[in-house]
Write an enzyme that holds these catalytic residues in place. Structure first.
Site, PDB file in Angstrom:
ATOM      1  N   THR A  86       0.741  -1.213   0.175  1.00 38.59           N
ATOM      2  CA  THR A  86      -0.240   0.131   0.412  1.00 38.59           C
ATOM      3  C   THR A  86       1.031   1.383   0.032  1.00 38.59           C
ATOM      4  O   THR A  86       2.122   0.726   0.909  1.00 38.59           O
ATOM      5  CB  THR A  86      -0.484  -0.306   1.025  1.00 38.59           C
ATOM      6  OG1 THR A  86      -0.316   0.129   2.441  1.00 38.59           O
ATOM      7  CG2 THR A  86      -1.667  -1.004   1.514  1.00 38.59           C
ATOM      8  N   TRP A 118     -20.598  16.175  10.450  1.00 35.41           N
ATOM      9  CA  TRP A 118     -19.643  16.254   9.480  1.00 35.41           C
ATOM     10  C   TRP A 118     -20.021  16.799   8.201  1.00 35.41           C
ATOM     11  O   TRP A 118     -20.975  17.371   7.951  1.00 35.41           O
ATOM     12  CB  TRP A 118     -20.417  14.352   9.556  1.00 35.41           C
ATOM     13  CG  TRP A 118     -19.465  13.635   9.916  1.00 35.41           C
ATOM     14  CD1 TRP A 118     -20.526  12.784  10.360  1.00 35.41           C
ATOM     15  CD2 TRP A 118     -18.685  12.534  10.683  1.00 35.41           C
ATOM     16  NE1 TRP A 118     -20.294  12.198  11.623  1.00 35.41           N
ATOM     17  CE2 TRP A 118     -18.879  12.279  11.639  1.00 35.41           C
ATOM     18  CE3 TRP A 118     -16.949  13.716  10.505  1.00 35.41           C
ATOM     19  CZ2 TRP A 118     -17.893  11.038  12.475  1.00 35.41           C
ATOM     20  CZ3 TRP A 118     -16.069  12.649  11.697  1.00 35.41           C
ATOM     21  CH2 TRP A 118     -17.170  12.215  12.082  1.00 35.41           C
ATOM     22  N   LYS A 129     -15.227  17.976  11.575  1.00 40.55           N
ATOM     23  CA  LYS A 129     -16.083  17.621  12.520  1.00 40.55           C
ATOM     24  C   LYS A 129     -16.333  18.840  13.000  1.00 40.55           C
ATOM     25  O   LYS A 129     -15.746  18.750  14.329  1.00 40.55           O
ATOM     26  CB  LYS A 129     -15.918  16.248  13.579  1.00 40.55           C
ATOM     27  CG  LYS A 129     -16.798  15.442  14.311  1.00 40.55           C
ATOM     28  CD  LYS A 129     -16.815  14.874  14.979  1.00 40.55           C
ATOM     29  CE  LYS A 129     -17.835  14.064  15.027  1.00 40.55           C
ATOM     30  NZ  LYS A 129     -17.857  13.334  16.315  1.00 40.55           N
ATOM     31  N   GLU A 140      -5.940  -2.880  -1.400  1.00 41.34           N
ATOM     32  CA  GLU A 140      -6.671  -4.357  -0.948  1.00 41.34           C
ATOM     33  C   GLU A 140      -7.297  -5.092  -2.121  1.00 41.34           C
ATOM     34  O   GLU A 140      -8.123  -6.019  -1.700  1.00 41.34           O
ATOM     35  CB  GLU A 140      -7.032  -3.643   0.068  1.00 41.34           C
ATOM     36  CG  GLU A 140      -6.273  -3.343   1.343  1.00 41.34           C
ATOM     37  CD  GLU A 140      -5.721  -2.126   1.482  1.00 41.34           C
ATOM     38  OE1 GLU A 140      -5.942  -1.735  -0.093  1.00 41.34           O
ATOM     39  OE2 GLU A 140      -5.033  -2.018   2.275  1.00 41.34           O
TER      40      GLU A 140
HETATM   41  P1  ADP Z   1      -5.209   3.531  -5.966  1.00 38.72           P
HETATM   42  O1  ADP Z   1      -4.111   4.537  -5.069  1.00 38.72           O
HETATM   43  O2  ADP Z   1      -4.670   2.698  -6.404  1.00 38.72           O
HETATM   44  O3  ADP Z   1      -6.229   3.933  -4.789  1.00 38.72           O
HETATM   45  P2  ADP Z   1      -4.559   3.170  -2.914  1.00 38.72           P
HETATM   46  O4  ADP Z   1      -4.746   1.616  -1.830  1.00 38.72           O
HETATM   47  O5  ADP Z   1      -3.406   4.006  -3.519  1.00 38.72           O
HETATM   48  O6  ADP Z   1      -5.255   2.893  -4.317  1.00 38.72           O
HETATM   49  O7  ADP Z   1      -5.775   3.894  -2.389  1.00 38.72           O
HETATM   50  C1  ADP Z   1      -6.988   3.841  -2.322  1.00 38.72           C
HETATM   51  C2  ADP Z   1      -7.626   4.873  -1.377  1.00 38.72           C
HETATM   52  O8  ADP Z   1      -7.707   5.777  -2.662  1.00 38.72           O
HETATM   53  C3  ADP Z   1      -9.316   5.024  -1.439  1.00 38.72           C
HETATM   54  O9  ADP Z   1      -9.380   4.029  -0.325  1.00 38.72           O
HETATM   55  C4  ADP Z   1      -9.596   6.091  -1.726  1.00 38.72           C
HETATM   56  O10 ADP Z   1      -9.498   7.074  -0.407  1.00 38.72           O
HETATM   57  C5  ADP Z   1      -8.954   6.343  -2.433  1.00 38.72           C
HETATM   58  N1  ADP Z   1      -9.374   6.610  -4.099  1.00 38.72           N
HETATM   59  C6  ADP Z   1      -9.339   5.559  -4.839  1.00 38.72           C
HETATM   60  N2  ADP Z   1     -10.394   5.878  -5.662  1.00 38.72           N
HETATM   61  C7  ADP Z   1     -11.251   7.249  -5.681  1.00 38.72           C
HETATM   62  C8  ADP Z   1     -12.087   8.051  -6.401  1.00 38.72           C
HETATM   63  N3  ADP Z   1     -12.613   8.067  -7.450  1.00 38.72           N
HETATM   64  N4  ADP Z   1     -12.234   9.292  -5.203  1.00 38.72           N
HETATM   65  C9  ADP Z   1     -12.373   9.153  -4.409  1.00 38.72           C
HETATM   66  N5  ADP Z   1     -11.115   8.371  -3.750  1.00 38.72           N
HETATM   67  C10 ADP Z   1     -10.479   7.395  -3.773  1.00 38.72           C
END
Ligand code: ADP
Length: 542
Positions: free
Chosen positions: A187, A445, A440, A332
């Site tokens: 990650t 929120w 918050k 994940e």
């Molecule tokens: P990736 O970079 O492939 O999306 P990561 O595991 O690095 O994978 O990051 C995942 C996180 O990125 C998600 O949990 C979310 O917070 C954010 N994310 C991914 N796609 C989006 C989206 N389209 N809009 C908002 N947040 C997103």
């Protein structure tokens, strides 16, 4: 019971053999680190992957061992995708944008046997090599003519083309158990230490099927696909596998991810579909906008990894006739979870209503089950304004982390994404925040993403980040950090007035701070935590 279907394991190599048999002449075009454009076909990919598999065996790589790559999107990286996983080893893609200490930690943690790298990363490899505990074999992904002098490496440096040259292009891909590991990705580490996510052959093939569908990433043999999203992070959203499955032409951008280089590649190769994070598309749109350019072939772009601002969707669709496919995923999740593609009834909606829908991250692709829960873990209904913690499950969702030293992340069999979301009655999910990013204020929120979206609609705003800043009366209040477009004269009050009527009064940020640039993490995402650290006490000090 007799007469059932065949037991055929779902293996990554089946994608390659399919592509070789049915799309042998289809092209794979790569802009190389060496500077030139390289072209070959799926037939060549398959042959060279088999040579590479023989070479890996020659290096003594054993079943289940990890082989790392530190590389851009390109054909040699693609060969490694298949040769490593296909021969029963595990492809560990390393993210070159991570800090060198984190890289060394990851290489040690994964116990990588061999590290393949693109020439760009030689200095990084030299720094990493002195920090890792066990010696590795390093392979420069180039030919003999371009081999560098590497004084900083404690071991012999091999040359990719030499390595595969003498080997036979005959290699029988072993019939592996589909539940064995095929690849490993850590990650991005924007929150906490990087954790390894291990994909299996089965999860990868199932993800490929689902992600290719028309209402998912919508890929076909008629497409020319440009994955700008890196192969070093979550397998470029699965696009290299998808391209093999459907027989699409692939175009790899190599290291040149600036607007001009991408634009030229899109036009010269007649790309129809591209994929990347919003920050990459900002560069492309700026380049195209400054030159009054148009896209002659590109009709769709997949935007994900971070929320796609409505301003970006509008610009792509109205100015360039490029449809935006907003997608959500995570390391994940292999990574695709939801894609925002219209249902029939949305086609007749008024334009603004459709843009509002496209700001959502979309509906779950088949295979992904999702729900939102409250703080007590109780499932929340869909179709209300209530947001909750987003949880998912499915055959390509991680059940734990590589190494197993972490406690299981699952809650009642569901994976908690760390995202906060609403789901409408049609099943369209919208992320309102990451749990750590929510604001918050007075117990209520506020969605930082909504506020950023509104700010980005202002014509003089290049990018905007909204964070929670401590407040003496309300606990937290939104603070807006903005990068203005070049030559913009925008003032704070003017931008704050822009919020009137666009968000609830109490959602309007109390202040705007203009900054020069937004700090980006290893995958091109905004490092909100860094900005939070810097500006958290803003309202306490003004
Ligand atoms: P990736 O970079 O492939 O999306 P990561 O595991 O690095 O994978 O990051 C995942 C996180 O990125 C998600 O949990 C979310 O917070 C954010 N994310 C991914 N796609 C989006 C989206 N389209 N809009 C908002 N947040 C997103």
């Amino acid at each position: 019971m007799n007469g059932l279907m065949m037991q055929q394991p779902l293996l990554v190599t089946s994608l390659l053999t399919h592509a070789e048999r049915h799309h042998a002449e289809q092209e794979i075009v790569s802009r190389r680190v060496e500077g030139d454009i390289h072209r070959y076909r799926y037939r060549d990919l398959a042959q060279r992957s088999r040579k590479l598999a023989n070479a890996l065996a020659g290096l003594g790589v054993m079943h289940g061992e990890r082989v790392a790559t530190l590389a851009w999107n390109g054909y040699r990286h693609m060969e490694l995708y298949f040769a490593v996983s296909g021969s029963g080893a595990v492809l560990h893609t390393l993210n070159p944008r991570l800090h060198v200490d984190q890289l060394a930690y990851i290489i040690d943690h994964a116990e990588d046997r061999v590290v393949f790298f693109d020439l760009t990363f030689l200095p990084l490899i030299e720094s990493v090599a002195s920090r890792i505990s066990s010696p590795k074999v390093f392979v420069a992904m180039t030919d003999r003519a371009n081999m560098p002098e590497a004084h900083g490496l404690p071991v012999t440096l091999l040359c990719y083309e030499d390595l595969i040259d003498g080997h036979s292009d005959q290699f029988a891909w072993p019939l592996l158990d589909e539940n064995e590991a095929s690849s490993l990705c850590y990650t991005s580490g924007t929150t906490g230490n990087p954790k390894g996510v291990l994909y299996s052959h089965r999860s990868t093939v199932l993800h490929t099927y689902a992600a290719a569908l028309p209402d998912s990433l919508n890929c076909s043999a008629r497409d020319v696909i440009l994955p700008v999203v890196p192969m070093f992070h979550v397998n470029a959203w699965g696009l290299p596998y998808i391209a093999c499955m459907v027989g699409a032409k692939l175009v790899f951008p190599g290291p040149a991810l600036d607007g001009k280089s991408l634009y030229e590649l899109i036009e010269s190769e007649q790309v129809t579909l591209s994929a990347g994070v919003p920050t990459v598309w900002q560069g492309l749109l700026r380049h195209a906008g400054e030159r009054g350019a148009t896209f002659s072939s590109m009709r769709r772009t997949i935007v994900g990894g971070a929320p796609c601002p409505t301003a970006m969707t509008t610009e792509f669709q109205e100015r360039y006739e490029v449809d935006v496919l907003h997608a959500w995923g995570m390391t994940e999740l292999s990574p695709v979870g939801t894609v925002c593609s219209f249902k029939a009834q949305h086609l007749t909606w008024p334009t603004q209503q459709r843009y509002a829908l496209q700001a959502k991250q979309g509906r779950a692709v088949f295979g992904i089950d999702m729900r939102i829960v409250d703080v007590d873990g109780k499932e929340l209904p869909w179709g209300t304004h209530e947001a909750g913690d987003l949880q998912v499950r499915g055959p390509w969702v991680a059940s734990g982390y590589f190494g197993g030293e972490e406690a299981s992340p699952l809650c009642d069999g569901w994976f908690p994404t760390g995202d906060v979301a609403k789901i409408d009655s049609d099943g369209f999910m919208q992320i309102t925040d990451r749990s750590k990013d929510v604001i918050k204020s007075g117990g209520e929120w506020i969605s930082s993403i909504d506020i950023e979206n509104v700010a980005c609609l202002h014509p003089q705003v290049a990018s905007a980040v909204c964070i929670a800043a401590r407040h003496p009366k309300w606990d937290e209040r939104p603070l807006l950090l903005v990068v203005r477009k070049p030559e913009a004269t925008l003032r704070c009050e003017e931008l704050l007035d822009f919020f009137d009527g666009r968000v609830a009064k109490w959602w309007k940020p109390d202040a705007v701070v203009f900054i020069d640039a937004v700090p980006l993490g290893a995958t091109g995402k905004v490092l909100k935590n860094r900005l939070r650290d810097q500006y958290r006490d803003y309202y306490l000090t003004v």
